[in-house]
Enzyme design. Structure first.
Site, short mmCIF file in Angstrom:
data_model
loop_
_atom_site.label_atom_id
_atom_site.label_comp_id
_atom_site.label_asym_id
_atom_site.label_seq_id
_atom_site.Cartn_x
_atom_site.Cartn_y
_atom_site.Cartn_z
N HIS A 99 33.64 44.40 47.11
CA HIS A 99 33.59 43.80 45.77
C HIS A 99 33.96 42.32 45.79
CE1 HIS A 99 38.00 44.81 45.58
NE2 HIS A 99 38.05 43.73 44.85
N ASP B 97 34.23 50.24 49.90
CA ASP B 97 34.66 48.91 49.45
C ASP B 97 35.08 48.02 50.62
OD1 ASP B 97 34.99 46.94 47.59
OD2 ASP B 97 37.06 47.46 47.12
N SER C 202 42.55 40.94 46.93
CA SER C 202 41.52 41.82 47.47
C SER C 202 41.04 41.34 48.83
CB SER C 202 40.31 41.85 46.53
OG SER C 202 40.58 42.57 45.38
#
Length: 356
Positions: free
Chosen positions: A95, A126, A209
């Site tokens: 993402h 992911d 992230s």
């Protein structure tokens, strides 16, 4: 880009929601764990620890690992990444890269951002790998730990670029292991489900992230991906974050580096397209099969469009998310039973699960 939601387990169930650290949100369902009683072992006498020793440990780990954590800038936002090898491969979250093909990467040794190109993105877990077009001198690959040795209570550091603040470090502990969590997609629908996640109290903020969750041995034990938000407060639920375990990171990244794609996902699948079925009382009551992939596990088991799946093995299925979570606990090739209704009658069929 990064409010996240999650599910907590134990004697109490925390109702909260899950989102990827890049802005997708969704609803996670509760997880429960079983507690067993064992005879207590004799307690060891702890050795007093000087606070300066722990501080020195922090500083040593930060000095060793932080140069391996980079900032990744895409057209849609900013995240973090971890140097995977000396050839310029960097592992991050799917993402974080989004739909991009090229990125600006700032390393600890580069004065200016470097250009990187996408090798492969694997949204089902992911994870993604990008490769620097030019490898700078002194690029240092991170060391990845053994996920099976991660223990609740051990101290961890989260490294990344929260809110664009590069080379930031926060600290906490491993709060739990083996969590199964689900994140919604950008439209609020069911998104990816991840098994065996590491839960941590280390603060994880937008931009973390794809960064590193590191133990005091200087090994990456996970890639921060999800953080919890409290739907009642409308903000972050402090101290509840999730990281993809290092073992899964290595499994996926090794395949991408070697083959340019994921060839063995290790994720079980039925081979259907489905949606949550709502009964006459407007309550979720199963997964309606919309399409069955020819030759897939469901097709071979005799399922067909219009069936409503209500159980997988011993697990009740009420929503597409609960089905995804149940499958996340299985492996391709495993045999189980699917309970479903067809024309108002309940039926069961044996199925050998396929691969996603």
């Amino acid at each position: 880009m990064d409010a996240c939601r999650s599910r907590a387990s134990g004697l109490a169930v925390l109702a909260c929601s899950l989102a990827l650290l890049a802005g997708c949100s969704g609803v996670g369902s509760p997880v429960t764990t079983r507690a067993t009683t064992t005879q207590a072992a004799p307690r060891a006498t702890p050795t007093p620890r000087d606070g300066t020793d722990l501080q020195s440990d922090y500083q040593r780990v930060i000095k060793d690992v932080l140069p391996s954590v980079v900032q990744v800038q895409s057209d849609d936002g900013l995240g973090s990444g971890v140097v995977y090898d000396g050839k310029g491969h960097i592992v991050t979250n799917a993402h974080v890269v989004g739909d991009g093909r090229t990125f600006q990467v700032t390393t600890a040794t580069s004065e200016e951002p470097l250009t990187a190109t996408l090798v492969f993105s694997y949204p089902q877990q992911d994870l993604a790998v990008v490769k620097l077009d030019k490898v700078p001198g002194g690029l240092r690959a991170a060391a990845f730990g053994d996920s099976s040795k991660v223990e609740v209570g051990q101290i961890v550091l989260a490294m990344g670029s929260p809110l664009g603040l590069s080379s930031s470090v926060t600290q906490g502990i491993v709060s739990a292991t083996g969590r199964t969590v689900s994140a919604g997609d950008e439209d609020g629908g069911p998104g990816a489900t991840f098994a065996n996640m590491v839960q941590t109290s280390a603060p994880i903020n937008p931009g973390n992230s794809g960064g590193a969750l590191v133990d005091l041995d200087g090994r990456v034990i996970g890639i921060p991906t999800l953080a919890a938000t409290d739907p009642d407060l409308g903000g972050a639920a402090a101290g509840i974050g999730f990281a993809i375990p290092a073992s899964m990171v290595r499994t996926v990244a090794d395949q991408i580096v070697r083959d340019g794609r994921v060839t063995d996902s290790g994720r079980a699948a039925l081979g259907i397209t489905g949606r949550t079925y709502v009964d006459a009382g407007y309550q979720p009551a199963g997964v309606a099969v919309v399409e069955v992939r020819e030759g897939g596990a469901a097709d071979k088991a005799g399922l067909r469009a219009g069936d409503v799946i209500t159980g997988l093995g011993d697990t009740d299925i009420t929503t597409i998310t609960s089905l995804t979570e149940a499958l996340a606990e299985e492996r391709p090739g495993a045999r189980t039973t699917v309970t479903f209704t067809r024309d108002g009658s309940e039926k069961k069929t044996d199925v050998t699960l396929g691969e996603q």
